[in-house]
Write an enzyme that holds these catalytic residues in place. Structure first.
Site, PDB file in Angstrom:
ATOM      1  N   CYS A 138      14.316  10.276   7.396  1.00 45.68           N
ATOM      2  CA  CYS A 138      13.938   9.996   8.793  1.00 45.68           C
ATOM      3  C   CYS A 138      15.239   9.763   9.631  1.00 45.68           C
ATOM      4  CB  CYS A 138      13.027   8.548   9.058  1.00 45.68           C
ATOM      5  SG  CYS A 138      13.621   7.285   8.177  1.00 45.68           S
TER       6      CYS A 138
ATOM      7  N   GLU B  82      10.333  16.381  14.692  1.00 43.95           N
ATOM      8  CA  GLU B  82      11.081  16.337  13.543  1.00 43.95           C
ATOM      9  C   GLU B  82      10.742  17.342  12.409  1.00 43.95           C
ATOM     10  OE1 GLU B  82       9.981  12.429  12.054  1.00 43.95           O
ATOM     11  OE2 GLU B  82      11.869  12.122  11.124  1.00 43.95           O
TER      12      GLU B  82
ATOM     13  N   GLU C 214       9.238   1.168  11.059  1.00 44.19           N
ATOM     14  CA  GLU C 214      10.259   2.330  10.856  1.00 44.19           C
ATOM     15  C   GLU C 214       9.884   3.399  10.981  1.00 44.19           C
ATOM     16  OE1 GLU C 214      13.397   1.470  10.627  1.00 44.19           O
ATOM     17  OE2 GLU C 214      13.518  -0.448   9.910  1.00 44.19           O
TER      18      GLU C 214
ATOM     19  N   LYS D 151       1.026  -1.293  -0.076  1.00 41.64           N
ATOM     20  CA  LYS D 151       0.114   0.057   0.073  1.00 41.64           C
ATOM     21  C   LYS D 151       0.956   1.137  -0.058  1.00 41.64           C
ATOM     22  CE  LYS D 151      -1.642   2.927   1.954  1.00 41.64           C
ATOM     23  NZ  LYS D 151      -1.426   4.308   1.548  1.00 41.64           N
TER      24      LYS D 151
ATOM     25  N   SER E 238       5.043   7.743   9.667  1.00 41.00           N
ATOM     26  CA  SER E 238       5.119   8.473  11.008  1.00 41.00           C
ATOM     27  C   SER E 238       4.789   7.680  12.286  1.00 41.00           C
ATOM     28  CB  SER E 238       3.837   9.541  11.061  1.00 41.00           C
ATOM     29  OG  SER E 238       2.488   8.967  10.864  1.00 41.00           O
TER      30      SER E 238
HETATM   31  P1  ADP Z   1       4.097  10.701   6.493  1.00 39.56           P
HETATM   32  O1  ADP Z   1       3.806  11.657   7.719  1.00 39.56           O
HETATM   33  O2  ADP Z   1       5.260  10.554   6.281  1.00 39.56           O
HETATM   34  O3  ADP Z   1       3.112  11.119   5.344  1.00 39.56           O
HETATM   35  P2  ADP Z   1       2.267   8.769   7.395  1.00 39.56           P
HETATM   36  O4  ADP Z   1       2.541   7.984   8.376  1.00 39.56           O
HETATM   37  O5  ADP Z   1       0.916   9.658   7.258  1.00 39.56           O
HETATM   38  O6  ADP Z   1       3.491   9.477   7.025  1.00 39.56           O
HETATM   39  O7  ADP Z   1       2.138   7.850   5.929  1.00 39.56           O
HETATM   40  C1  ADP Z   1       2.950   6.672   5.855  1.00 39.56           C
HETATM   41  C2  ADP Z   1       1.679   5.631   4.994  1.00 39.56           C
HETATM   42  O8  ADP Z   1       1.226   5.276   5.981  1.00 39.56           O
HETATM   43  C3  ADP Z   1       1.168   6.235   4.035  1.00 39.56           C
HETATM   44  O9  ADP Z   1       1.301   5.162   2.925  1.00 39.56           O
HETATM   45  C4  ADP Z   1       0.083   6.446   4.320  1.00 39.56           C
HETATM   46  O10 ADP Z   1      -0.898   6.416   3.434  1.00 39.56           O
HETATM   47  C5  ADP Z   1      -0.117   5.393   5.536  1.00 39.56           C
HETATM   48  N1  ADP Z   1      -1.291   5.630   6.525  1.00 39.56           N
HETATM   49  C6  ADP Z   1      -1.654   6.790   7.057  1.00 39.56           C
HETATM   50  N2  ADP Z   1      -2.541   6.662   7.856  1.00 39.56           N
HETATM   51  C7  ADP Z   1      -2.946   5.293   7.878  1.00 39.56           C
HETATM   52  C8  ADP Z   1      -3.732   4.498   8.933  1.00 39.56           C
HETATM   53  N3  ADP Z   1      -4.622   4.981   9.564  1.00 39.56           N
HETATM   54  N4  ADP Z   1      -3.381   3.055   8.711  1.00 39.56           N
HETATM   55  C9  ADP Z   1      -2.671   2.700   7.781  1.00 39.56           C
HETATM   56  N5  ADP Z   1      -2.031   3.400   6.858  1.00 39.56           N
HETATM   57  C10 ADP Z   1      -1.916   4.653   6.943  1.00 39.56           C
END
Ligand code: ADP
Length: 484
Positions: free
Chosen positions: A293, A387, A259, A181, A238
């Site tokens: 990161c 960060e 990670e 995904k 994140s």
């Molecule tokens: P960033 O702040 O780097 O955008 P995210 O953690 O929001 O980091 O996104 C990293 C990945 O996690 C992306 O593929 C995003 O679509 C996915 N993501 C965001 N929210 C969720 C969630 N609730 N469940 C699963 N995947 C998620």
């Protein structure tokens, strides 16, 4: 060239069971080029039903893939690598457009990603068990490694190609099948990696890509964490989302690799060679415009070296070239989206309002944020605690080693850390005390396929890369042969 492949640059379909498919709902979402803010294309906005379908395909494929030998999987991965490396220039253009990385960095990401596929194509043949010494003569103790099953790989936008390649190549080498995904901002690199698995002749359902927009993503993520057909999740992103996934995975005791965010300290000691430190600062801070990161997030400079470090750093920062991504001289591109731009800009404004001095930069025009150096940063500023994920250097002074280690460890996360010192005893003392998973000594670029990438504290669980990178994707099975 045998492995040259005319591939579609921007796929408008997802990839399930070796087929290019629309969302069952027929919905799509647009993807923007951050350099132009123009749409590049649309991809399917998949929901839980589509994801079920992908998981099922991966589960069926696992029944066959798990019986392949390491040698066979090595062959598939090597073939994939051949396609990827033979087409690297065209692949780099996808990263450049969806992620806004300058051409040289986009190419570097392709090389970095491909190095994992190559590494794990070799590692696939070396996933060995062990025979342990038995305490009794009539029993023999065997330990075997087996693939865990279907894994869901959730990846972020800052390395849209390399992180998919890094996770998938380890999973496939171990004998797992995967459902990827990708981040909604950058799905195209993952889709092209899928096309290359097709070219390389992978069996149906071994590698699948589900694309989802922001609204569907949490539901899709939740299904991945709770479906009994999924054995494990590997996530890079994140810390907040990592914590959600950790909770969700608890219901089914799923294998989980995380990670998450970093807050890397960068420490320059009194004995340091300042030229090495400045070189390290430039590569650890300004690569991908600070959006990594492992980026240095807080710079602690010994007071005896502070002025020299500032002067030499400013000289290097003034030479950074911003703008045209196709120009091989360009170092700095746009931030990924408006939300990231606003975050960086707000953090800098907060620091300045509390007394930080802007030595250079401190502003920008969406989405190009100027390379920035802030002096006189103090721990009460937001920028010290968060960060940044942008091209901003925060400078703090320290007086002795103990103070530097104390400040460096004053954070909940612990991914990378960098120290600069020519004092061997100090190098051993400090690397031991730093609460990080990876430490660069007189070096700002530490990532390679051969190293166990990962963090401690809230930065995550597990390691990617190196032979340890296989562990997340294998179960250990102990077999006792008795009555001997
Ligand atoms: P960033 O702040 O780097 O955008 P995210 O953690 O929001 O980091 O996104 C990293 C990945 O996690 C992306 O593929 C995003 O679509 C996915 N993501 C965001 N929210 C969720 C969630 N609730 N469940 C699963 N995947 C998620």
């Amino acid at each position: 060239m045998k492995f040259h492949h005319h591939f579609r640059t921007f796929h408008n379909k997802a990839f399930i069971n070796n087929q290019w498919v629309n969302a069952l709902s027929q919905k799509t979402f647009p993807v923007m080029n951050p350099a132009t803010s123009e749409p590049i294309g649309c991809v399917p906005d998949m929901n839980v039903d589509d994801t079920q379908h992908a998981i099922k395909a991966a589960q069926d494929a696992f029944q066959i893939w798990k019986h392949t030998t390491g040698k066979e999987r090595s062959f598939y991965l090597r073939n994939w690598y051949n396609y990827l490396s033979c087409n690297k220039e065209s692949l780099a253009q996808i990263i450049l457009q969806e992620c806004g990385k300058p051409i040289k960095e986009s190419e570097a990401e392709i090389r970095y990603g491909n190095s994992f596929v190559e590494f794990f194509s070799n590692e696939a043949r070396r996933i060995h068990g062990e025979i342990l010494s038995s305490p009794v003569p009539d029993k023999k103790i065997f330990v075997e490694k087996q693939p865990i099953g279907v894994v869901a790989l959730i990846t972020p936008w800052n390395f849209p190609y390399a992180l998919v390649a890094r996770k998938a190549s380890a999973a496939l080498a171990a004998g797992c099948t995967c459902v990827v995904k990708p981040a909604e901002d950058t799905p195209f690199s993952a889709l092209t990696l899928a096309e290359m698995t097709q070219a390389a002749g992978f069996p149906d359902g071994v590698f699948n890509v589900v694309t989802s927009g922001r609204e569907n993503t949490p539901k899709v993520g939740s299904l991945m964490c709770t479906s009994p057909l999924v054995a494990g999740i590997s996530f890079t992103g994140s810390t907040n989302v990592g914590k959600i996934l950790y909770k969700q995975c608890s219901s089914g005791i799923k294998r989980l690799g995380l990670e998450l965010g970093g807050d890397a300290p960068f420490i320059v000691y009194a004995s340091a060679d300042v030229d090495k430190a400045v070189k390290g600062a430039m590569s650890s801070k300004f690569r991908s415009c600070g959006q990594t990161c492992v980026a240095s997030n807080r710079f602690f400079i010994h007071c005896s070296k502070y002025d020299e470090f500032c002067g030499k750093l400013l000289e290097q920062v003034s030479q950074l070239k911003i703008g045209d991504l196709q120009d091989r001289a360009t170092n700095i591109g746009p931030l990924i989206n408006q939300a990231q731009y606003d975050k960086v800009s707000t953090l800098v404004q907060d620091a300045v309002s509390k007394g930080a001095r802007v030595l250079t930069g401190g502003t920008g025009t969406p989405l190009l944020y100027q390379p920035t150096v802030l002096a006189d940063v103090t721990p009460d500023m937001q920028i010290y605690k968060k960060e940044v994920f942008g091209p901003v250097v925060n400078l703090l002074r320290f007086k002795d080693e103990e103070e530097s280690v104390c400040m460096a460890n004053d954070t909940l996360t612990g991914l990378a850390g960098y120290i600069f010192s020519e004092d061997v005893a100090q190098i051993f003392r400090v690397t031991k005390m730093l609460e990080v998973g990876m430490c660069g000594v007189n070096e700002g670029a530490i990532s390679m396929a051969e190293i166990p990438f990962g963090g401690v504290k809230e930065s995550g669980i597990g390691r990617e890369g190196s032979h340890y990178g296989i562990d997340d994707y294998t179960y250990m099975k102990y077999i006792c042969i008795g009555s001997l």
